[in-house]
Write a protein that holds these residues in place. Sequence first.
Motif, PDB file in Angstrom:
ATOM      1  N   ARG A  79      42.492  39.712  31.212  1.00 51.73           N
ATOM      2  CA  ARG A  79      43.160  38.965  32.271  1.00 51.73           C
ATOM      3  C   ARG A  79      42.498  37.615  32.475  1.00 51.73           C
ATOM      4  NH1 ARG A  79      43.099  43.586  36.009  1.00 51.73           N
ATOM      5  NH2 ARG A  79      44.728  44.997  35.311  1.00 51.73           N
ATOM      6  N   ASP A  80      41.171  37.594  32.328  1.00 55.01           N
ATOM      7  CA  ASP A  80      40.438  36.434  32.797  1.00 55.01           C
ATOM      8  C   ASP A  80      40.037  35.507  31.659  1.00 55.01           C
ATOM      9  OD1 ASP A  80      39.324  34.705  34.484  1.00 55.01           O
ATOM     10  OD2 ASP A  80      37.731  36.031  35.206  1.00 55.01           O
ATOM     11  N   ALA A 101      39.914  32.350  31.848  1.00 57.55           N
ATOM     12  CA  ALA A 101      39.065  31.287  32.398  1.00 57.55           C
ATOM     13  C   ALA A 101      37.584  31.627  32.226  1.00 57.55           C
ATOM     14  CB  ALA A 101      39.386  31.059  33.867  1.00 57.55           C
ATOM     15  N   GLU A 102      37.256  32.891  32.355  1.00 50.76           N
ATOM     16  CA  GLU A 102      35.865  33.320  32.213  1.00 50.76           C
ATOM     17  C   GLU A 102      35.340  32.997  30.804  1.00 50.76           C
ATOM     18  OE1 GLU A 102      34.285  34.174  34.887  1.00 50.76           O
ATOM     19  OE2 GLU A 102      32.448  34.309  33.707  1.00 50.76           O
TER      20      GLU A 102
END
Length: 229
Positions: A72-73, A75-76
């Motif tokens: 999901r992430d 951006a991480e």
Amino acid sequence: DTVIEAKKVSKWYGAFRALTDINLTVRKGERVVICGPSGSGKSTLIRCFNRLEAHQEGEITVNGIRLHSKMRDVAEVRKNVGMVFQHFNLFPHMTVLMNCMAAPMWIKGVPEAEARKLAIKFLERVHIPEQANKYPAQLSGGQQQRVAIARSLCMEPAVMLFDEPTSSLDPEMVAEVLDTMTSLARDGMTMVCVTHEMGFARSVADRVVFMDAGLIVEENKPHDFFTNP
Ligand code: ADP
Ligand code: ADP
């Protein structure tokens, strides 16, 4: 101390297989140069490392984060991976300083004053602090590319990816960008560089990876690579 690990990675664009069983490990502080003919999958591979592209088979781990289809992430991942492209992709309506401050503020939540300090520090690092209040269009191509490098550095990434960063520059500006990259390498930055600049590869790379038709066909220390027939 592994920053990037790719194990048996394959990627298809529709029915076309762009990457086949790629194995590559990049350790902290290593400088890896990827070269090979146009269309061999170099760009696709490094774009998989920051999830600009998704691979379908195998495993990629970046700074301890496993990249997989249900993640999901994204951006991480991008916080950990800086990327510099052939085209500079600077925000045209923002000053050089704001281009550098934007990602730390908006993605990491760094306070404005601190983001400004980071931006100034890294603009000094690429030797263009005096351009801070200009807009990208007022800069030369070489200067814009150095801003793009500074902007990535402001995120303090674990690794920097370079995708043919000098290919769209006028010849007289290539050296200033290669000098900046060489100086980052000397400072111990972990780097993966797709480039045709063999002088850079020879002087800076710890390893040179040669790709052809979606495969890694050779991986060597630059000395062996350039002396083998
Ligand atoms: P390189 O960086 O070595 O020039 P690329 O990774 O850009 O190679 O491309 C590898 C192959 O994948 C090429 O044949 C290219 O046309 C194809 N390719 C790249 N991006 C896409 C895409 N979005 N859709 C379909 N094919 C693509
Ligand atoms: P660059 O050299 O700047 O990477 P490319 O021409 O290789 O530019 O690719 C530009 C964009 O077009 C990329 O997003 C790439 O994924 C896409 N692309 C490249 N080859 C193909 C292709 N055969 N089919 C569809 N998209 C492609």
